[in-house]
Motif scaffolding. Structure first.
Motif, PDB file in Angstrom:
ATOM      1  N   VAL A  99     -42.571 -51.768  10.638  1.00  0.00           N
ATOM      2  CA  VAL A  99     -41.779 -50.997  11.589  1.00  0.00           C
ATOM      3  C   VAL A  99     -40.608 -51.839  12.043  1.00  0.00           C
ATOM      4  N   ASP A 100     -39.605 -51.182  12.597  1.00  0.00           N
ATOM      5  CA  ASP A 100     -38.497 -51.853  13.272  1.00  0.00           C
ATOM      6  C   ASP A 100     -38.596 -51.560  14.760  1.00  0.00           C
ATOM      7  N   LEU A 101     -38.393 -52.589  15.573  1.00  0.00           N
ATOM      8  CA  LEU A 101     -38.547 -52.435  17.016  1.00  0.00           C
ATOM      9  C   LEU A 101     -37.465 -53.226  17.729  1.00  0.00           C
ATOM     10  N   LEU A 102     -36.590 -52.532  18.420  1.00  0.00           N
ATOM     11  CA  LEU A 102     -35.483 -53.151  19.157  1.00  0.00           C
ATOM     12  C   LEU A 102     -34.753 -54.184  18.309  1.00  0.00           C
ATOM     13  N   GLY A 103     -34.476 -53.810  17.074  1.00  0.00           N
ATOM     14  CA  GLY A 103     -33.693 -54.659  16.198  1.00  0.00           C
ATOM     15  C   GLY A 103     -34.467 -55.712  15.439  1.00  0.00           C
ATOM     16  N   SER A 104     -35.790 -55.745  15.604  1.00  0.00           N
ATOM     17  CA  SER A 104     -36.622 -56.714  14.886  1.00  0.00           C
ATOM     18  C   SER A 104     -37.514 -55.997  13.897  1.00  0.00           C
ATOM     19  N   SER A 105     -37.705 -56.598  12.723  1.00  0.00           N
ATOM     20  CA  SER A 105     -38.596 -56.047  11.709  1.00  0.00           C
ATOM     21  C   SER A 105     -39.962 -56.707  11.844  1.00  0.00           C
ATOM     22  N   LEU A 106     -41.002 -55.886  11.886  1.00  0.00           N
ATOM     23  CA  LEU A 106     -42.374 -56.371  12.007  1.00  0.00           C
ATOM     24  C   LEU A 106     -43.180 -55.911  10.802  1.00  0.00           C
ATOM     25  N   ALA A 107     -44.096 -56.761  10.352  1.00  0.00           N
ATOM     26  CA  ALA A 107     -44.953 -56.392   9.224  1.00  0.00           C
ATOM     27  C   ALA A 107     -45.910 -55.277   9.584  1.00  0.00           C
ATOM     28  N   ALA A 108     -46.180 -55.135  10.851  1.00  0.00           N
ATOM     29  CA  ALA A 108     -47.042 -54.060  11.362  1.00  0.00           C
ATOM     30  C   ALA A 108     -46.631 -53.794  12.800  1.00  0.00           C
ATOM     31  N   PRO A 109     -46.948 -52.637  13.328  1.00  0.00           N
ATOM     32  CA  PRO A 109     -46.550 -52.302  14.699  1.00  0.00           C
ATOM     33  C   PRO A 109     -47.440 -52.986  15.722  1.00  0.00           C
ATOM     34  N   LEU A 110     -47.456 -54.302  15.676  1.00  0.00           N
ATOM     35  CA  LEU A 110     -48.351 -55.104  16.497  1.00  0.00           C
ATOM     36  C   LEU A 110     -47.575 -56.189  17.229  1.00  0.00           C
TER      37      LEU A 110
ATOM     38  N   GLY B 158     -57.261 -51.804  25.339  1.00  0.00           N
ATOM     39  CA  GLY B 158     -58.405 -51.203  24.670  1.00  0.00           C
ATOM     40  C   GLY B 158     -58.365 -51.166  23.165  1.00  0.00           C
ATOM     41  N   VAL B 159     -57.294 -51.649  22.538  1.00  0.00           N
ATOM     42  CA  VAL B 159     -57.207 -51.616  21.073  1.00  0.00           C
ATOM     43  C   VAL B 159     -58.101 -52.706  20.491  1.00  0.00           C
ATOM     44  N   ARG B 160     -59.038 -52.289  19.646  1.00  0.00           N
ATOM     45  CA  ARG B 160     -59.983 -53.234  19.052  1.00  0.00           C
ATOM     46  C   ARG B 160     -60.075 -53.124  17.538  1.00  0.00           C
ATOM     47  N   THR B 161     -59.463 -52.098  16.945  1.00  0.00           N
ATOM     48  CA  THR B 161     -59.509 -51.909  15.497  1.00  0.00           C
ATOM     49  C   THR B 161     -58.159 -51.406  15.002  1.00  0.00           C
ATOM     50  N   GLY B 162     -57.967 -51.513  13.677  1.00  0.00           N
ATOM     51  CA  GLY B 162     -56.770 -50.946  13.090  1.00  0.00           C
ATOM     52  C   GLY B 162     -56.719 -49.438  13.222  1.00  0.00           C
ATOM     53  N   ALA B 163     -57.878 -48.779  13.234  1.00  0.00           N
ATOM     54  CA  ALA B 163     -57.906 -47.331  13.453  1.00  0.00           C
ATOM     55  C   ALA B 163     -57.401 -46.990  14.848  1.00  0.00           C
ATOM     56  N   ASP B 164     -57.683 -47.849  15.832  1.00  0.00           N
ATOM     57  CA  ASP B 164     -57.134 -47.636  17.171  1.00  0.00           C
ATOM     58  C   ASP B 164     -55.613 -47.708  17.134  1.00  0.00           C
ATOM     59  N   VAL B 165     -55.073 -48.647  16.380  1.00  0.00           N
ATOM     60  CA  VAL B 165     -53.624 -48.753  16.247  1.00  0.00           C
ATOM     61  C   VAL B 165     -53.065 -47.462  15.653  1.00  0.00           C
TER      62      VAL B 165
END
Length: 357
Positions: free
Chosen positions: A62-73, A289-296
């Motif tokens: 994803v891209d977030l505020l001008g930064s590229s991330l390998a995942a939305p984390l 409360g996020v504990r798994t990738g499914a939660d993400v």
């Protein structure tokens, strides 16, 4: 045993950390109703998978505020990483960069801002509480700018720290070797003064946090920094709309990990309301409360642009330093990719309410 999921790291932390440190890390406010609700909310959400979709490659980036991330984390802002590992924030910054994640440094980091920036290989944001001492606040903002931090995250749900019974029972006080090194010793003195039945963290907040700030004060900060401004602690549509009207750059749906007002809704339960109120005007992040990738995946389907993860990263740090923290973030990214494949959604852009039951 090698940890296979976030729960394994939690179990290790519970078995190895000192009681007062564990209480500070894992505890919540009041009766801890909201603390428990955060994880339970994700467990209630059901998924609607689609089949016969080409999921040979799943792209979590994803891209977030001008930064590229390998995942939305991202790593949520948490104070005093050196409470759980001697390498502290240096290890977690390295872990975030290696995992392709965002790192949000706490105002109460136990490592120097410039030292964190020197080892970072990914984007850094700086979290702030609004201090009564505005010159100290601005000095910190200036240092963050010069060190290359890319956004400011103002926590707005803590005009004071709430009563946390675990900390009161332990008389939680910072040990001498752990301190908020980016602020003066005088400014942080109360956090090191022990007293039976008193949380030094709570006492410090009453002395040093400014409880009088309002929406009107945001302009004062915006006029004094070139960095994007993110508000953390939004839980209602009304405040989400006000954030947009005040031209902030992003918001974080957060109840402070269940550590502030007990009895507020889980973040997963209010996320859709906030996203609807924003109507695409700015990115909405979420934590709690996020504990798994499914939660993400569920958070993204509800409209979040990214998820900030708190306690699990520190559990990983406590287990094996940078390697443990990185493994936690990598697990979440890999579990997200697996959930995307099994739901028939090969890109994060395809995660919307249709994937939810």
């Amino acid at each position: 045993m090698n940890p296979l999921h976030v729960g394994d790291y939690a179990d290790h932390a519970k078995a190895t950390l000192a009681g007062d440190v564990l209480g500070y890390l894992d505890g919540g406010s009041g009766a801890e109703w909201t603390l428990r609700a955060n994880t339970a909310a994700y467990q209630r959400i059901r998924l609607r998978p689609r089949v016969l979709v080409d999921v040979g490659t799943c792209d979590t980036s994803v891209d977030l505020l001008g930064s590229s991330l390998a995942a939305p984390l991202g790593v949520a802002p948490m104070a005093y990483h050196r409470l759980v590992h001697e390498d502290g924030e240096l290890a977690t910054v390295k872990a975030a960069g290696a995992a392709g994640a965002l790192f949000v440094a706490s105002i109460f980091a136990s490592t120097d801002l410039a030292e964190m920036a020197a080892v970072a290989t990914g984007p850094l944001w700086m979290q702030l509480y609004w201090l009564r001492d505005r010159p100290a606040l601005l000095e910190l903002v200036g240092r963050a700018e010069r060190a290359g931090y890319r956004a400011l995250v103002l926590t707005v749900d803590a005009p004071r720290v709430a009563r946390r019974h675990r900390d009161l029972r332990s008389g939680f006080t910072l040990p001498p070797h752990v301190r908020a090194v980016n602020l003066s010793r005088e400014l942080m003195a109360e956090s090191h003064l022990a007293a039976a039945g008193v949380s030094a963290i709570e006492r410090h907040s009453r002395e040093r946090f400014d409880p009088t700030i309002t929406w009107a004060d945001l302009a004062w900060l915006r006029d004094r920094t070139r960095l994007p401004l993110v508000l953390k602690g939004i839980l209602t549509a009304e405040d989400a709309r006000l954030a947009a009207e005040h031209e902030v750059d992003a918001i974080v749906v957060s109840n402070h990990g269940g550590r502030q007002l007990d009895g507020v809704a889980a973040t997963a339960d209010v996320l859709a309301e906030v996203v609807a109120a924003i109507a695409g005007r700015l990115p909405v992040l979420v934590d709690g409360g996020v504990r798994t990738g499914a939660d993400v995946l569920k958070a993204l389907a509800l409209g979040a642009a990214a998820v900030l993860v708190g306690r699990p990263v520190l559990w990983g740090l406590a287990h094996s330093g940078a390697a443990g923290a990185e493994h936690v973030l990598t697990l979440l990214r890999e579990e997200l990719a697996e959930a995307m494949a099994l739901c028939g959604r090969p890109t994060t852009a395809q995660l919307d309410r249709s994937v939810l039951g």
